[in-house]
Design a protein around this motif. Structure first.
Motif, PDB file in Angstrom:
ATOM      1  N   LEU A 139       0.935  -1.662   0.265  1.00 33.57           N
ATOM      2  CA  LEU A 139       0.258  -0.191  -0.176  1.00 33.57           C
ATOM      3  C   LEU A 139       1.058   1.679   0.291  1.00 33.57           C
ATOM      4  CD1 LEU A 139      -3.765   1.143   0.362  1.00 33.57           C
ATOM      5  CD2 LEU A 139      -2.486   1.038   3.245  1.00 33.57           C
ATOM      6  N   GLY A 140       2.433   1.166   1.302  1.00 36.62           N
ATOM      7  CA  GLY A 140       2.811   2.076   0.711  1.00 36.62           C
ATOM      8  C   GLY A 140       3.558   2.403  -0.612  1.00 36.62           C
ATOM      9  N   PHE A 141       3.711   1.873  -1.002  1.00 32.07           N
ATOM     10  CA  PHE A 141       4.752   1.995  -2.618  1.00 32.07           C
ATOM     11  C   PHE A 141       3.830   2.649  -3.463  1.00 32.07           C
ATOM     12  CE2 PHE A 141       5.856   0.389  -6.803  1.00 32.07           C
ATOM     13  CZ  PHE A 141       7.648   0.916  -6.358  1.00 32.07           C
ATOM     14  N   PHE A 142       2.126   2.123  -3.639  1.00 34.72           N
ATOM     15  CA  PHE A 142       1.182   2.175  -4.577  1.00 34.72           C
ATOM     16  C   PHE A 142       1.134   4.222  -4.199  1.00 34.72           C
ATOM     17  CE2 PHE A 142      -2.909   2.617  -6.358  1.00 34.72           C
ATOM     18  CZ  PHE A 142      -2.723   1.832  -7.861  1.00 34.72           C
ATOM     19  N   ALA A 143       0.880   3.772  -3.362  1.00 34.48           N
ATOM     20  CA  ALA A 143       0.853   5.661  -2.256  1.00 34.48           C
ATOM     21  C   ALA A 143       1.915   6.643  -2.898  1.00 34.48           C
ATOM     22  CB  ALA A 143      -0.072   5.446  -1.034  1.00 34.48           C
ATOM     23  N   GLY A 144       2.817   6.193  -2.554  1.00 35.78           N
ATOM     24  CA  GLY A 144       4.202   6.858  -3.241  1.00 35.78           C
ATOM     25  C   GLY A 144       4.449   7.151  -4.518  1.00 35.78           C
ATOM     26  N   PHE A 145       3.653   5.918  -5.735  1.00 38.88           N
ATOM     27  CA  PHE A 145       3.835   6.021  -6.876  1.00 38.88           C
ATOM     28  C   PHE A 145       3.052   7.398  -6.939  1.00 38.88           C
ATOM     29  CE2 PHE A 145       2.308   4.955 -10.669  1.00 38.88           C
ATOM     30  CZ  PHE A 145       3.562   5.274 -11.488  1.00 38.88           C
ATOM     31  N   LEU A 146       1.293   6.978  -6.603  1.00 37.65           N
ATOM     32  CA  LEU A 146       0.507   8.194  -7.199  1.00 37.65           C
ATOM     33  C   LEU A 146       0.500   9.286  -6.467  1.00 37.65           C
ATOM     34  CD1 LEU A 146      -3.406   6.171  -6.304  1.00 37.65           C
ATOM     35  CD2 LEU A 146      -1.933   6.871  -8.530  1.00 37.65           C
ATOM     36  N   LEU A 147       1.229   9.922  -5.170  1.00 37.98           N
ATOM     37  CA  LEU A 147       1.389  10.902  -4.856  1.00 37.98           C
ATOM     38  C   LEU A 147       2.849  11.551  -5.769  1.00 37.98           C
ATOM     39  CD1 LEU A 147       1.131  13.448  -2.287  1.00 37.98           C
ATOM     40  CD2 LEU A 147       3.295  12.339  -1.482  1.00 37.98           C
ATOM     41  N   HIS A 148       3.474  10.497  -5.847  1.00 35.42           N
ATOM     42  CA  HIS A 148       4.778  11.741  -7.149  1.00 35.42           C
ATOM     43  C   HIS A 148       4.409  11.802  -7.989  1.00 35.42           C
ATOM     44  CE1 HIS A 148       8.610  11.279  -9.018  1.00 35.42           C
ATOM     45  NE2 HIS A 148       8.542  10.555  -9.984  1.00 35.42           N
ATOM     46  N   ARG A 149       3.168  10.752  -8.885  1.00 34.34           N
ATOM     47  CA  ARG A 149       2.496  11.402 -10.330  1.00 34.34           C
ATOM     48  C   ARG A 149       1.456  12.537 -10.139  1.00 34.34           C
ATOM     49  NH1 ARG A 149      -2.013   8.186 -12.417  1.00 34.34           N
ATOM     50  NH2 ARG A 149      -2.762   8.741 -10.513  1.00 34.34           N
ATOM     51  N   ASP A 150       0.989  12.775  -8.901  1.00 36.25           N
ATOM     52  CA  ASP A 150       0.364  13.758  -8.598  1.00 36.25           C
ATOM     53  C   ASP A 150       1.313  15.052  -8.841  1.00 36.25           C
ATOM     54  OD1 ASP A 150      -1.798  12.632  -9.407  1.00 36.25           O
ATOM     55  OD2 ASP A 150      -2.990  11.881  -7.726  1.00 36.25           O
ATOM     56  N   LYS A 196       4.461  16.143  -9.709  1.00 39.55           N
ATOM     57  CA  LYS A 196       4.766  15.741 -11.355  1.00 39.55           C
ATOM     58  C   LYS A 196       3.662  16.352 -11.721  1.00 39.55           C
ATOM     59  CE  LYS A 196       5.908  12.771 -13.826  1.00 39.55           C
ATOM     60  NZ  LYS A 196       6.484  11.597 -14.487  1.00 39.55           N
ATOM     61  N   ASN A 197       2.423  15.697 -11.928  1.00 35.87           N
ATOM     62  CA  ASN A 197       1.287  17.395 -12.697  1.00 35.87           C
ATOM     63  C   ASN A 197       1.016  17.953 -12.144  1.00 35.87           C
ATOM     64  OD1 ASN A 197       1.925  15.216 -14.566  1.00 35.87           O
ATOM     65  ND2 ASN A 197       0.496  13.613 -13.884  1.00 35.87           N
ATOM     66  N   GLY A 198       1.207  18.296 -11.647  1.00 40.70           N
ATOM     67  CA  GLY A 198       0.612  19.873  -9.932  1.00 40.70           C
ATOM     68  C   GLY A 198      -0.931  19.495  -9.589  1.00 40.70           C
ATOM     69  N   LYS A 199      -1.048  18.262  -9.285  1.00 36.94           N
ATOM     70  CA  LYS A 199      -3.200  17.976  -8.728  1.00 36.94           C
ATOM     71  C   LYS A 199      -2.873  17.916  -7.717  1.00 36.94           C
ATOM     72  CE  LYS A 199      -4.029  15.498 -13.514  1.00 36.94           C
ATOM     73  NZ  LYS A 199      -4.767  14.960 -14.161  1.00 36.94           N
ATOM     74  N   VAL A 200      -1.990  18.207  -6.529  1.00 42.03           N
ATOM     75  CA  VAL A 200      -1.971  17.873  -5.131  1.00 42.03           C
ATOM     76  C   VAL A 200      -2.159  19.215  -4.600  1.00 42.03           C
ATOM     77  CG1 VAL A 200      -0.721  16.233  -5.266  1.00 42.03           C
ATOM     78  CG2 VAL A 200       0.530  18.020  -4.983  1.00 42.03           C
ATOM     79  N   ALA A 201      -2.504  18.547  -3.287  1.00 41.34           N
ATOM     80  CA  ALA A 201      -3.110  20.480  -2.591  1.00 41.34           C
ATOM     81  C   ALA A 201      -2.063  21.034  -1.915  1.00 41.34           C
ATOM     82  CB  ALA A 201      -4.175  20.099  -1.031  1.00 41.34           C
ATOM     83  N   PRO A 202      -1.600  22.017  -1.547  1.00 49.29           N
ATOM     84  CA  PRO A 202      -0.292  23.196  -1.369  1.00 49.29           C
ATOM     85  C   PRO A 202       0.557  22.467  -0.908  1.00 49.29           C
ATOM     86  CG  PRO A 202      -2.274  24.702  -1.690  1.00 49.29           C
ATOM     87  CD  PRO A 202      -2.889  23.255  -1.691  1.00 49.29           C
ATOM     88  N   LYS A 203      -0.539  21.924   0.565  1.00 57.52           N
ATOM     89  CA  LYS A 203       0.051  20.855   2.404  1.00 57.52           C
ATOM     90  C   LYS A 203       1.291  20.257   1.483  1.00 57.52           C
ATOM     91  CE  LYS A 203      -2.986  18.577   3.746  1.00 57.52           C
ATOM     92  NZ  LYS A 203      -3.809  18.809   5.488  1.00 57.52           N
ATOM     93  N   PHE A 204       0.744  19.746   0.240  1.00 59.41           N
ATOM     94  CA  PHE A 204       1.445  18.517  -0.074  1.00 59.41           C
ATOM     95  C   PHE A 204       2.865  18.953  -1.714  1.00 59.41           C
ATOM     96  CE2 PHE A 204      -2.571  16.566   1.143  1.00 59.41           C
ATOM     97  CZ  PHE A 204      -1.678  15.384   2.273  1.00 59.41           C
ATOM     98  N   GLN A 205       2.966  19.883  -1.257  1.00 60.22           N
ATOM     99  CA  GLN A 205       3.994  20.495  -2.511  1.00 60.22           C
ATOM    100  C   GLN A 205       4.959  20.175  -2.320  1.00 60.22           C
ATOM    101  OE1 GLN A 205       3.178  21.294  -5.891  1.00 60.22           O
ATOM    102  NE2 GLN A 205       1.291  21.278  -6.026  1.00 60.22           N
TER     103      GLN A 205
END
Length: 79
Positions: free
Chosen positions: A54-65, A67-76
């Motif tokens: 689960l951690g690997f999958f969540a980390g991959f999604l966070l990294h991808r998002d 890179k695409n600029g689709k995360v909230a400012p606190k996760f930048q």
């Protein structure tokens, strides 16, 4: 070819997390699987497999998002 490689990289942790869920479920029903000598060890290995997958999958999604600029400012990432 790159998409196939990315699919395989994501498939391995997904299978690992699924195996972790199976180990934990079998422990709750009292079924001991052969490589494990004790039920409590089987449950601990199941938790570890699940969290790593689960951690690997969540980390991959966070990294991808990120890179695409689709995360909230606190996760930048901070520069």
């Amino acid at each position: 070819m790159a998409r196939m490689l990315a699919f395989i990289v994501l498939l391995i942790p997904a299978v690992m997390a699924g195996a972790g869920i199976k180990f934990m479920r079998d422990t709750l029903f009292g079924k001991l699987i052969s490589p494990f000598p004790w039920l409590w060890l089987q449950f601990i290995i199941g938790i570890i497999f699940f969290l790593i997958g689960l951690g690997f999958f969540a980390g991959f999604l966070l990294h991808r998002d990120r890179k695409n600029g689709k995360v909230a400012p606190k996760f930048q990432k901070q520069k």
